[in-house]
Design a protein around this motif. Structure first.
Motif, PDB file in Angstrom:
ATOM      1  N   TRP A   1      -1.866  12.395  13.726  1.00  0.00           N
ATOM      2  CA  TRP A   1      -2.455  11.280  14.206  1.00  0.00           C
ATOM      3  C   TRP A   1      -1.492  10.325  15.078  1.00  0.00           C
ATOM      4  N   GLY A   2      -2.315   9.616  16.065  1.00  0.00           N
ATOM      5  CA  GLY A   2      -1.538   8.857  17.298  1.00  0.00           C
ATOM      6  C   GLY A   2      -1.170   7.643  16.590  1.00  0.00           C
ATOM      7  N   LYS A   3       0.069   7.131  16.919  1.00  0.00           N
ATOM      8  CA  LYS A   3       0.168   5.783  16.251  1.00  0.00           C
ATOM      9  C   LYS A   3      -0.418   4.643  17.089  1.00  0.00           C
TER      10      LYS A   3
ATOM     11  N   LEU B   1       2.303  10.631  16.177  1.00  0.00           N
ATOM     12  CA  LEU B   1       2.749  10.959  17.680  1.00  0.00           C
ATOM     13  C   LEU B   1       2.753   9.575  18.149  1.00  0.00           C
ATOM     14  N   GLY B   2       3.974   9.136  18.575  1.00  0.00           N
ATOM     15  CA  GLY B   2       4.265   7.888  19.364  1.00  0.00           C
ATOM     16  C   GLY B   2       3.710   7.808  20.650  1.00  0.00           C
TER      17      GLY B   2
ATOM     18  N   ALA C   1       0.459  20.054  24.459  1.00  0.00           N
ATOM     19  CA  ALA C   1       1.444  20.800  24.065  1.00  0.00           C
ATOM     20  C   ALA C   1       1.756  20.934  22.514  1.00  0.00           C
ATOM     21  N   LEU C   2       2.092  19.549  22.291  1.00  0.00           N
ATOM     22  CA  LEU C   2       2.546  19.469  20.935  1.00  0.00           C
ATOM     23  C   LEU C   2       1.555  19.547  19.864  1.00  0.00           C
ATOM     24  N   VAL C   3       0.267  19.219  20.197  1.00  0.00           N
ATOM     25  CA  VAL C   3      -0.729  19.640  19.051  1.00  0.00           C
ATOM     26  C   VAL C   3      -0.846  20.987  19.097  1.00  0.00           C
TER      27      VAL C   3
END
Length: 223
Positions: free
Chosen positions: A170-172, A194-195, A207-209
């Protein structure tokens, strides 16, 4: 997403009423899941690591209980179906916009930093609507599943039933579906916040996902 993810083939089924996939007469969460399952079965796959975003996340949660294709791991990205709130203004504006100028402000709500959205995104969305005639189908889905700007679908029971590796990303800065809905996740879910990311983590932090998806898939292999 890449055709292969760390050497793994990737199948990208489309929801009915999106892209080339024909609309359903009576769209419901279960009917959407059945249609996507048909696409997976047609590929010949008998097991998979399932990933879904937003409404697709809710569909993936329902699919995790199917009996024909074994779901090894489940990764959900800003999934719908965990609480009643949703940005009804976004839904209405997105569905009613007919020009690049009127659509762009609504699409910008998807990202914490609108500059990360693909160039020409609004024009591409409008061309898809015109080419495939999906506008009415998407409006019908929104009215059936998100009537009056409220989420009328629930996936909590599906997630509690699923015993494989479960990650939720989830995006913050998500302004479409509140990240507070994470409180409804079962205890065995790994949640990543994710910030600097909004409702589109796969675009804003690809890339992180991809790394998180692979982690989840590999943990399923170790079981």
């Amino acid at each position: 997403m890449r055709p292969h993810l760390d050497g793994r083939p990737v199948l990208t089924p489309e929801l009915p009423g999106h892209g080339r996939e024909p609309a359903l007469t009576s769209p419901s969460l279960e009917a959407l899941a059945e249609a996507v399952l048909g696409q997976i079965e047609a590929s010949g796959a008998r097991e998979c690591d399932l990933v879904g975003h937003s409404l697709g996340g809710a569909v993936a949660a329902v699919l995790s209980a199917n009996l024909s294709v074994r779901v090894r791991s489940l990764t959900l990205i800003a999934p719908a179906g965990l609480g009643p709130e949703i940005d009804g203004g976004f839904l209405a504006g997105f569905l009613s916009a007919r020009t690049v100028e009127s659509l762009t402000p609504w699409l910008e709500r998807l990202a914490a930093d609108p500059g990360r959205l693909p160039r020409g995104y609004a024009l591409a969305v409008l061309r898809e609507r015109e080419r495939f005639g999906v506008g009415a189908a998407q409006a019908a889905i929104a009215q059936g599943l998100f009537p009056d700007g409220t989420q009328a679908i629930r996936i909590g029971a599906d997630l509690h039933r699923f015993t494989g590796p479960l990650k939720v990303v989830w995006g913050k800065g998500d302004r479409i579906i509140p990240q507070a809905h994470q409180d409804e996740l079962p205890g065995h879910a790994a949640c990543h916040r994710l910030g600097g990311v909004g409702h589109m983590p796969s675009i804003e932090a690809p890339a992180l996902v991809a790394q998180l998806i692979l982690q989840n898939a590999r943990s399923a292999e170790a079981r």
